[in-house]
Enzyme design. Sequence first.
Site, PDB file in Angstrom:
ATOM      1  N   ALA A 258       0.821  -1.208   0.000  1.00 42.40           N
ATOM      2  CA  ALA A 258       0.000   0.000   0.000  1.00 42.40           C
ATOM      3  C   ALA A 258       0.862   1.268   0.000  1.00 42.40           C
ATOM      4  O   ALA A 258       2.095   1.220   0.046  1.00 42.40           O
ATOM      5  CB  ALA A 258      -0.934  -0.015   1.205  1.00 42.40           C
ATOM      6  N   HIS A 259       0.174   2.417  -0.029  1.00 43.14           N
ATOM      7  CA  HIS A 259       0.847   3.707  -0.130  1.00 43.14           C
ATOM      8  C   HIS A 259       1.776   3.965   1.055  1.00 43.14           C
ATOM      9  O   HIS A 259       1.481   3.619   2.185  1.00 43.14           O
ATOM     10  CB  HIS A 259      -0.184   4.840  -0.242  1.00 43.14           C
ATOM     11  CG  HIS A 259      -1.100   4.946   0.936  1.00 43.14           C
ATOM     12  ND1 HIS A 259      -2.190   4.134   1.113  1.00 43.14           N
ATOM     13  CD2 HIS A 259      -1.081   5.773   2.008  1.00 43.14           C
ATOM     14  CE1 HIS A 259      -2.807   4.460   2.229  1.00 43.14           C
ATOM     15  NE2 HIS A 259      -2.150   5.456   2.800  1.00 43.14           N
ATOM     16  N   ASN A 260       2.915   4.563   0.748  1.00 47.14           N
ATOM     17  CA  ASN A 260       3.926   5.005   1.728  1.00 47.14           C
ATOM     18  C   ASN A 260       4.699   3.868   2.378  1.00 47.14           C
ATOM     19  O   ASN A 260       5.552   4.122   3.242  1.00 47.14           O
ATOM     20  CB  ASN A 260       3.306   5.862   2.844  1.00 47.14           C
ATOM     21  CG  ASN A 260       2.608   7.091   2.326  1.00 47.14           C
ATOM     22  OD1 ASN A 260       2.914   7.570   1.231  1.00 47.14           O
ATOM     23  ND2 ASN A 260       1.663   7.607   3.092  1.00 47.14           N
ATOM     24  N   VAL A 261       4.426   2.619   2.038  1.00 46.14           N
ATOM     25  CA  VAL A 261       5.151   1.500   2.644  1.00 46.14           C
ATOM     26  C   VAL A 261       6.621   1.554   2.230  1.00 46.14           C
ATOM     27  O   VAL A 261       6.963   1.883   1.090  1.00 46.14           O
ATOM     28  CB  VAL A 261       4.515   0.161   2.228  1.00 46.14           C
ATOM     29  CG1 VAL A 261       5.419  -1.018   2.618  1.00 46.14           C
ATOM     30  CG2 VAL A 261       3.146   0.002   2.870  1.00 46.14           C
ATOM     31  N   SER A 278       1.875   3.048   5.092  1.00 48.25           N
ATOM     32  CA  SER A 278       2.839   3.716   5.972  1.00 48.25           C
ATOM     33  C   SER A 278       3.547   2.774   6.942  1.00 48.25           C
ATOM     34  O   SER A 278       4.048   3.204   7.983  1.00 48.25           O
ATOM     35  CB  SER A 278       2.153   4.851   6.752  1.00 48.25           C
ATOM     36  OG  SER A 278       1.611   5.806   5.868  1.00 48.25           O
TER      37      SER A 278
END
Length: 366
Positions: A258-261, A278
């Site tokens: 997912a986003h920011n991982v 994140s």
Amino acid sequence: MSQTIAQIAQALEAEAVGNLDLVVGSASEPASARADQIALAMNPKYGEGLAQGHARAAILWQGADWQSFGLEAAIFVTRPRLAMAGLSRAFDPGPEIAPGIHPSAVIDESAVIGAGAAIGPFTVIGRDVVIGANARIASHVSIAQDAQIGSDALILEQVHIGARVVIGARFICQPGARIGADGFSFVTPEPSMVEEARASLGKHAEIHEQPWVRIHSLGTVEIGDDVEVGANSCIDRGTVRATKIGAGTKLDNLVHVAHNVQVGRDCLLCAQVGIAGSTSIGDRVVLAGQVGVSDNIFIGDDVITGGGTDVYTNVPSGRVVWGSPAVKMDTQVEINKSLRRLPRLFAQVKDLRETVTRLTQKGGAE
């Protein structure tokens, strides 16, 4: 892709004996091997199968009496799976992608295509894209504007790479993967039921209307060298900063990042792993199949998780965990043993209650 026994032994850096000029065209299980194939019997338990097949050469375990199997040549290995890596590489011709640029490919005039690159039919390459030397891109691939892909990449059918994505050298991407789609990020004008439930652990979540407002993904995805992405896997772009995949990391099929991982170097993310937004993953982490990782947590270096594990909190470096929620693997094993004992324990408690009841009734009667 025919190879001599000497060539295979050299590729495996292994000892070979017998007729080293013998040529084989492929590998096979011992019992079904043809005369033009090399049999894989790297463990003594597979030795019996050699008598059922017709192989003239085999890859055997160290110390095997190769001549007793009627072989003309043999290669000896100590680590079978490592040998399989070298052997499969020697025999794999790779996908058939014609050299040069197919006439049906649509390439923006501003794109920079490296020397020796091969681009298949119906591929679309956007504005200011940079493709490294010797990259091979199969049919129906889409690469959006300002993306950068390193040298010697292999990108297979129907892959989509989003805008501004940066990918290192020797990248391998299996069919249908999506890299650089928007993250799944929404917010409500007032605190949502989800926020209330999380803060109160579900005790005081008031039900009310809550329209979702989209948070757009302004970041991108950055992928290091020697990364592989499996079929139909998805890596979302970051909200502001980039989602990152470290060098040498391998993603299996149907993995979602997912986003920011942030994923470290040399990790293995097996099939159906899902990592929420994140979260930070250290180096050399192994997430087995169907592992779920919660958002905004940290998993340290060298962590190994068993299949189906649900990780809700931070995991220290070097820990082996399993279960839902994740605990140390030896603890989960004891939990499983205890669960299996519950029916017997309940039966014993029932017997004890009946005994106590009888004794109480008898004492009262006296």
